[in-house]
Design an enzyme around this catalytic site. Structure first.
Site, mmCIF file in Angstrom:
data_model
loop_
_atom_site.group_PDB
_atom_site.id
_atom_site.type_symbol
_atom_site.label_atom_id
_atom_site.label_comp_id
_atom_site.label_asym_id
_atom_site.label_seq_id
_atom_site.Cartn_x
_atom_site.Cartn_y
_atom_site.Cartn_z
ATOM 1 N N ASP A 113 47.238 78.604 4.043
ATOM 2 C CA ASP A 113 46.173 77.712 3.558
ATOM 3 C C ASP A 113 45.811 76.703 4.649
ATOM 4 O OD1 ASP A 113 47.865 75.343 3.397
ATOM 5 O OD2 ASP A 113 48.773 76.220 1.617
ATOM 6 N N HIS A 128 52.079 82.624 10.077
ATOM 7 C CA HIS A 128 51.683 83.783 9.266
ATOM 8 C C HIS A 128 50.164 83.910 9.155
ATOM 9 C CE1 HIS A 128 55.909 83.678 7.181
ATOM 10 N NE2 HIS A 128 55.957 84.081 8.432
ATOM 11 N N CYS A 172 33.513 96.873 8.050
ATOM 12 C CA CYS A 172 33.469 96.278 9.392
ATOM 13 C C CYS A 172 32.146 96.665 10.039
ATOM 14 C CB CYS A 172 34.641 96.813 10.203
ATOM 15 S SG CYS A 172 34.520 96.460 11.959
ATOM 16 N N THR A 214 60.689 75.491 2.668
ATOM 17 C CA THR A 214 60.807 76.896 3.032
ATOM 18 C C THR A 214 62.190 77.408 2.650
ATOM 19 O OG1 THR A 214 60.920 78.473 4.873
ATOM 20 C CG2 THR A 214 61.140 76.147 5.442
ATOM 21 N N SER A 215 62.207 78.660 2.171
ATOM 22 C CA SER A 215 63.457 79.252 1.698
ATOM 23 C C SER A 215 64.378 79.618 2.857
ATOM 24 C CB SER A 215 63.144 80.512 0.895
ATOM 25 O OG SER A 215 62.467 81.427 1.731
ATOM 26 N N ALA A 257 58.352 67.881 -1.635
ATOM 27 C CA ALA A 257 57.571 67.446 -0.474
ATOM 28 C C ALA A 257 56.707 66.221 -0.790
ATOM 29 C CB ALA A 257 56.684 68.602 -0.011
HETATM 30 P P1 NAD Z 1 59.271 80.470 1.020
HETATM 31 O O1 NAD Z 1 60.156 81.591 1.381
HETATM 32 O O2 NAD Z 1 58.960 79.502 2.071
HETATM 33 O O3 NAD Z 1 59.909 79.731 -0.306
HETATM 34 C C1 NAD Z 1 59.381 78.568 -0.901
HETATM 35 C C2 NAD Z 1 60.427 77.437 -0.884
HETATM 36 O O4 NAD Z 1 59.816 76.235 -1.330
HETATM 37 C C3 NAD Z 1 61.642 77.649 -1.794
HETATM 38 O O5 NAD Z 1 62.828 77.465 -1.054
HETATM 39 C C4 NAD Z 1 61.507 76.567 -2.882
HETATM 40 O O6 NAD Z 1 62.760 76.064 -3.326
HETATM 41 C C5 NAD Z 1 60.737 75.508 -2.136
HETATM 42 N N1 NAD Z 1 59.960 74.598 -2.976
HETATM 43 C C6 NAD Z 1 59.358 74.827 -4.179
HETATM 44 N N2 NAD Z 1 58.685 73.743 -4.602
HETATM 45 C C7 NAD Z 1 58.844 72.791 -3.640
HETATM 46 C C8 NAD Z 1 58.364 71.452 -3.491
HETATM 47 N N3 NAD Z 1 57.584 70.889 -4.407
HETATM 48 N N4 NAD Z 1 58.718 70.757 -2.380
HETATM 49 C C9 NAD Z 1 59.523 71.332 -1.437
HETATM 50 N N5 NAD Z 1 59.990 72.594 -1.528
HETATM 51 C C10 NAD Z 1 59.657 73.329 -2.606
HETATM 52 O O7 NAD Z 1 57.904 80.937 0.532
HETATM 53 P P2 NAD Z 1 57.460 82.146 -0.386
HETATM 54 O O8 NAD Z 1 56.770 81.573 -1.530
HETATM 55 O O9 NAD Z 1 58.592 83.082 -0.622
HETATM 56 O O10 NAD Z 1 56.393 82.868 0.534
HETATM 57 C C11 NAD Z 1 56.705 83.672 1.661
HETATM 58 C C12 NAD Z 1 55.496 83.691 2.586
HETATM 59 O O11 NAD Z 1 54.302 83.994 1.837
HETATM 60 C C13 NAD Z 1 55.168 82.341 3.199
HETATM 61 O O12 NAD Z 1 55.918 82.103 4.328
HETATM 62 C C14 NAD Z 1 53.658 82.484 3.446
HETATM 63 O O13 NAD Z 1 53.382 83.236 4.571
HETATM 64 C C15 NAD Z 1 53.195 83.204 2.223
HETATM 65 N N6 NAD Z 1 52.760 82.224 1.183
HETATM 66 C C16 NAD Z 1 51.910 81.212 1.555
HETATM 67 C C17 NAD Z 1 51.498 80.274 0.629
HETATM 68 C C18 NAD Z 1 50.554 79.187 1.105
HETATM 69 O O14 NAD Z 1 49.943 79.322 2.156
HETATM 70 N N7 NAD Z 1 50.417 78.054 0.402
HETATM 71 C C19 NAD Z 1 51.948 80.338 -0.700
HETATM 72 C C20 NAD Z 1 52.812 81.388 -1.055
HETATM 73 C C21 NAD Z 1 53.217 82.322 -0.092
HETATM 74 ZN ZN ZN Z 2 36.315 97.836 12.642
#
Ligand code: NAD
Ligand code: ZN
Length: 266
Positions: A113, A128, A172, A214-215, A257
């Site tokens: 985002d 990403h 495309c 982040t996880s 956060a």
């Molecule tokens: P992730 O592996 O980074 O996990 C999310 C983490 O955020 C978890 O550890 C959780 O405990 C923590 N969390 C939840 N609420 C929170 C808060 N309010 N404050 C702080 N921490 C909090 O992410 P994912 O969801 O497994 O996604 C994997 C990938 O997918 C990302 O790295 C990204 O590329 C994509 N993704 C992006 C977005 C976005 O751009 N907003 C959203 C979802 C997934």
């Molecule tokens: Zn193309």
């Protein structure tokens, strides 16, 4: 907030007060309180049937282009419709202040985002990719595609699979046999080399690495806090849940956060 979290926040604030160069690594949890669900927390709608690891892959896009495209379009529209929260805003202000005084705050994000950018922050590295620019799935040529605005109904809820209005991905115009996709790194794809190189440089230059929402299990992003630590940076983690990093971080703050980041601003 548990009592030991208050101590952790105070210690982290002291640590950050002395830091001239800060690297901030953000994951999906950073955007959760703006209304973008993390993949790991999203268990409804589409996710009852498919995991993100099944849907956000090149194989799925090749086999079911309209399903994957429509889901990505939904996700991009949702991300465009939400607003940055106090945590994003404080990072923008903090970066300005450190830049003005000869320091730095470099943001490395796994998020696709633009909530950091919309908080007046410059992002060094989108590990990403970003969901608002597009390129051809076949020939990789950048596409001149503007995300159409969403209706409220389109944004109402995580769509059930059978409610997701399926749209074909636009063709495309460069190669004419491919269709377009967002500039994101799907599961199983390589990260952009420049983004990873920049991120490694920034964490190695940092006095403090702040790891937010982040996880720490998605590779290779999860190696960055370890690289920071190996290069002598202090590592502070903010996450409501324990992660594989929590035990190794210098300070691990159990919190969200939006609440914790403003408290850390010196
Ligand atoms: P992730 O592996 O980074 O996990 C999310 C983490 O955020 C978890 O550890 C959780 O405990 C923590 N969390 C939840 N609420 C929170 C808060 N309010 N404050 C702080 N921490 C909090 O992410 P994912 O969801 O497994 O996604 C994997 C990938 O997918 C990302 O790295 C990204 O590329 C994509 N993704 C992006 C977005 C976005 O751009 N907003 C959203 C979802 C997934
Ligand atoms: Zn193309």
């Amino acid at each position: 907030m548990p009592n030991d979290s208050h101590v952790a926040v105070r210690n982290a604030r002291d640590m950050l007060q002395d830091a001239r160069h800060i690297a901030v690594l953000t994951g999906a949890g950073m955007s959760a309180q703006s209304g973008v669900p993390t993949y790991r927390d999203a268990q409804t709608g589409l996710w009852e049937k498919y995991s993100p690891e099944q849907l956000a892959t090149p194989e799925a896009m090749a086999n079911q282009p309209n399903l994957v495209w429509s889901w990505m379009l939904y996700q991009a529209r949702l991300m465009r419709s939400v607003e940055p929260h106090e945590g994003h805003k404080i990072l923008g202000a903090w970066q300005q202040e450190l830049n003005n005084s000869g320091g730095s705050l470099e943001i490395i994000t796994q998020n696709i985002d633009d909530l950091h950018e919309r908080s007046n922050a410059e992002v060094l590295s989108h590990l990403h990719g970003t969901t608002f620019t597009f390129r051809c799935f076949e020939c990789d040529v950048p596409a001149n595609y503007e995300l159409p605005p969403a209706t409220p109904e389109q944004l109402a809820a995580t769509p059930e699979l059978d409610q997701l209005v399926l749209e074909d991905p636009p063709a495309c115009t460069a190669c004419t046999h491919g269709f377009i996709r967002p500039d994101i790194v799907m599961f199983g794809e390589m990260l952009p080399q420049q983004a990873m190189d920049d991120a490694l440089r920034a964490v190695r230059d940092a006095d403090v690495a702040l790891v937010v929402g982040t996880s720490n299990i998605v590779q290779p992003a999860a190696t960055l806090p370890l690289a920071a630590s190996a290069a002598g940076a202090q590592v502070i983690e903010i996450n409501p849940k324990m992660t594989p990093l929590s035990e190794d971080a210098d300070i691990s703050i159990q919190g969200t956060a939006r609440e914790i980041l403003p408290e850390l601003y010196p």
